[in-house]
Design a protein around this motif. Structure first.
Motif, short mmCIF file in Angstrom:
data_model
loop_
_atom_site.label_atom_id
_atom_site.label_comp_id
_atom_site.label_asym_id
_atom_site.label_seq_id
_atom_site.Cartn_x
_atom_site.Cartn_y
_atom_site.Cartn_z
N MET A 1 -0.39 -7.94 3.27
CA MET A 1 0.22 -7.00 2.02
C MET A 1 -0.76 -7.25 1.06
N ILE A 2 -1.10 -6.12 0.38
CA ILE A 2 -2.21 -6.21 -1.04
C ILE A 2 -1.09 -5.56 -2.11
N GLY A 3 -1.23 -6.46 -3.03
CA GLY A 3 -0.33 -5.87 -4.28
C GLY A 3 -0.66 -6.59 -5.50
N ASP A 4 -0.13 -6.09 -6.79
CA ASP A 4 -0.43 -6.64 -8.10
C ASP A 4 0.73 -7.66 -8.34
N ASN A 5 1.96 -7.27 -8.08
CA ASN A 5 3.07 -8.25 -8.30
C ASN A 5 3.27 -9.36 -7.71
N ILE A 6 3.47 -10.59 -8.19
CA ILE A 6 3.37 -11.91 -7.68
C ILE A 6 4.59 -11.97 -6.77
N GLU B 1 -9.74 -9.56 -8.66
CA GLU B 1 -9.63 -8.66 -9.75
C GLU B 1 -10.01 -7.30 -9.46
N LYS B 2 -10.72 -6.96 -8.77
CA LYS B 2 -11.27 -5.74 -8.39
C LYS B 2 -11.04 -5.37 -6.81
N LEU B 3 -10.65 -4.02 -6.58
CA LEU B 3 -10.19 -3.60 -5.36
C LEU B 3 -11.18 -3.84 -4.39
N LYS B 4 -12.57 -3.41 -4.78
CA LYS B 4 -13.62 -3.91 -3.86
C LYS B 4 -13.77 -5.26 -3.37
N GLU B 5 -13.29 -6.32 -3.93
CA GLU B 5 -13.27 -7.55 -3.49
C GLU B 5 -12.48 -7.63 -2.32
N VAL B 6 -11.35 -6.71 -1.82
CA VAL B 6 -10.77 -7.05 -0.76
C VAL B 6 -11.63 -6.83 0.44
#
Length: 229
Positions: free
Chosen positions: A183-188, A220-225
């Motif tokens: 799962m990839i998301g912004d909300n902890i 911090e940046k999507l490319k780091e996925v």
């Protein structure tokens, strides 16, 4: 540290791929112009954003209804700004906001590039607490709908992230095994802790400098996925 044996990648939508802040500001700008509201947009957004965050937290925890969220976040913002208006105007703005929001199609930096790189290697999915009537429209307008095999909304599941039932439904719809899913998301709370507690691997997109609990991968940046997948 790469995540091994992943077959399914589940994304949150708002603040993760879809640039909610920019698209929301554009929607309000258009509404303020339509309704000739004598209110500075930047001043409004400065008070609205934290109020909206508070209301979404209440909504996520089933403390308020969708209707209360849509009305209350506007009413509270206008009150803080001492901007006098009537309930009929607030309700009109709330309705127009839902209509105008999905017309804007800005994605967060790197979203399209990431999806293009992942689409042939993984099966991609969306799990969102956003309102069902506009999430599909957002994805279609921004050109990312075609990347996803399933979309699971909180209204469809009957519960909101971080409740385990929404993750259970999403995995069932996608025929995914929990041990082969991330799962990839912004909300902890909703995305990261919710998914982790259900058994998924997680990647936290920390765009706002939040303090993350646990040892979850944080970017911090999507490319780091791509450092993990």
């Amino acid at each position: 540290m790469r995540l091994n044996n992943i077959e399914h990648v589940f994304f949150d939508l708002d603040h993760t791929l879809w640039d909610f802040d920019k698209n929301s500001a554009l929607a309000f700008q258009e509404i303020f112009e339509d309704e000739n509201l004598n209110l500075n947009l930047d001043d409004f957004l400065e008070v609205y954003l934290p109020i909206n965050f508070k209301y979404w937290e209440l909504y996520r925890n089933n403390a308020i209804s969708k209707e209360a969220l849509r009305y209350g976040r506007l009413k509270d913002s206008f009150d803080v700004l001492n901007f006098n208006t009537v309930d009929s105007t607030i309700n009109l703005i709330a309705d127009k906001y839902i209509e105008y929001l999905p017309k804007n199609n800005h994605l967060l930096e790197g979203s399209m590039e990431l999806l293009l790189k992942l689409k042939d290697k993984y099966r991609l999915h969306i799990i969102t607490n956003g309102f069902e009537e506009i999430q599909q429209k957002k994805m279609e307008a921004s050109g990312i709908h075609e990347f996803f095999q399933t979309i699971t909304t909180s209204e469809e599941a009957g519960v909101k992230k971080p409740h385990p039932q929404i993750f259970e439904m999403a995995l069932k719809k996608s025929n995914a095994l929990v041990e082969k899913s991330v799962m990839i998301g912004d909300n902890i709370e909703a995305d990261i802790i919710g998914a982790y507690n259900y058994g998924l691997k997680v990647i936290h997109i920390d765009s706002y400098g939040q303090s993350s609990q646990g040892q979850h991968p944080k970017i911090e940046k999507l490319k780091e996925v791509l450092n993990y997948l």
